[in-house]
Design an enzyme around this catalytic site. Sequence first.
Site, PDB file in Angstrom:
ATOM      1  N   ASP A  14       0.473   5.904   2.142  1.00  0.00           N
ATOM      2  CA  ASP A  14       0.303   5.044   3.676  1.00  0.00           C
ATOM      3  C   ASP A  14      -1.693   4.816   2.786  1.00  0.00           C
ATOM      4  O   ASP A  14      -2.279   6.076   1.989  1.00  0.00           O
ATOM      5  CB  ASP A  14      -0.336   6.466   4.624  1.00  0.00           C
ATOM      6  CG  ASP A  14       1.499   7.050   4.968  1.00  0.00           C
ATOM      7  OD1 ASP A  14       1.901   6.506   4.267  1.00  0.00           O
ATOM      8  OD2 ASP A  14       1.269   6.785   6.503  1.00  0.00           O
ATOM      9  N   ASN A  73       3.260   5.896  13.376  1.00  0.00           N
ATOM     10  CA  ASN A  73       2.633   6.427  14.746  1.00  0.00           C
ATOM     11  C   ASN A  73       1.702   5.879  14.860  1.00  0.00           C
ATOM     12  O   ASN A  73       1.641   6.110  16.709  1.00  0.00           O
ATOM     13  CB  ASN A  73       3.183   7.993  15.004  1.00  0.00           C
ATOM     14  CG  ASN A  73       2.286   8.412  13.971  1.00  0.00           C
ATOM     15  OD1 ASN A  73       2.605   8.867  12.224  1.00  0.00           O
ATOM     16  ND2 ASN A  73       1.350   9.244  14.515  1.00  0.00           N
ATOM     17  N   HIS A  74       0.738   5.261  14.458  1.00  0.00           N
ATOM     18  CA  HIS A  74      -0.874   5.134  14.576  1.00  0.00           C
ATOM     19  C   HIS A  74      -1.013   3.633  14.262  1.00  0.00           C
ATOM     20  O   HIS A  74      -1.927   3.435  14.901  1.00  0.00           O
ATOM     21  CB  HIS A  74      -1.016   5.849  12.946  1.00  0.00           C
ATOM     22  CG  HIS A  74      -1.994   6.987  13.198  1.00  0.00           C
ATOM     23  ND1 HIS A  74      -1.837   8.136  14.571  1.00  0.00           N
ATOM     24  CD2 HIS A  74      -1.182   8.471  12.868  1.00  0.00           C
ATOM     25  CE1 HIS A  74      -2.610   8.982  14.827  1.00  0.00           C
ATOM     26  NE2 HIS A  74      -1.969   9.250  12.786  1.00  0.00           N
ATOM     27  N   HIS A 183       1.613  11.879   3.137  1.00  0.00           N
ATOM     28  CA  HIS A 183       0.538  11.306   2.517  1.00  0.00           C
ATOM     29  C   HIS A 183       0.156  12.662   1.050  1.00  0.00           C
ATOM     30  O   HIS A 183      -0.447  12.003  -0.408  1.00  0.00           O
ATOM     31  CB  HIS A 183      -0.809  11.666   2.940  1.00  0.00           C
ATOM     32  CG  HIS A 183      -1.266  11.190   4.417  1.00  0.00           C
ATOM     33  ND1 HIS A 183      -2.565  10.615   4.672  1.00  0.00           N
ATOM     34  CD2 HIS A 183      -0.210   9.972   4.682  1.00  0.00           C
ATOM     35  CE1 HIS A 183      -1.838  10.010   5.486  1.00  0.00           C
ATOM     36  NE2 HIS A 183      -0.897   9.125   5.392  1.00  0.00           N
TER      37      HIS A 183
END
Length: 266
Positions: A14, A73-74, A183
Amino acid sequence: MSDSKTLTVLLLGDVCGQPGCRALFMGLGSLVKDFRADLVVVNGENAANGFGLSARLMEQFFTLGVHVITSGNHIWQQEDLLPYLDSESRLLRPANYPPQAPGHGSTVVDCKGHKVAVLNLQGRQQLISIDCPFRIGMDQVQKLKKQTPMILVDFHAENTEEKEALALYLDGKISALVGTHTHVQTADEKILPHKTAYITDLGLCGPSESVIGSDPGISIAKQMTQMPLRSEIADHPPVLQGVCVTIETETGNAVSIKRFTRSFAL
């Protein structure tokens, strides 16, 4: 290193805020050169200040040499990106969102005369309850298999058990399953029994001295006060984390998987 019988793929974790974007801008070219990579897949769902991906950053990533951007999800949080979820085939959202949601969960790209599929899925443990990633994942894989034996899966999920279970469920049917979302890079990269490459989490492209990319002071205050404080991206020297996977073009079997971390000064 690729030859006529293999392809080499970089899969990056990410991208988190400006530090992650800077690291990608500074370091992707050298990563591609060092690994002699043929294809680059990056999860971009935290690139816009930690929440979503902007249209401008999407275009910059593609200009840099990213072939496919995955998410999670973001991905819905930057309104200017929403039209591109339908129109840009190289931008993915998890395939197991309801079909009424904009966008698509898989794509097939051409790479040195070969077709490579990328599939994006999202977990349900400790995340919102959407459709089953196992059922949707197998259905998507069976459809993609008609086009290519080389299939890469980004499973954006919180729970390690869910990630390992899906990887073993799809083992032998896909080339690689890599986890994103937490992360924190895990040290369990491996080739599964039926030749699928796996790692529980690729890690972070973002600030190294952070709490999953966020400012440590705010993260500590959230834990101590239980107040809904908004996270902010830490302003520290960034890292690029991910794996390099080599795949047989004829069978789609993974030959090797190598984990990496590259550090950069601000």
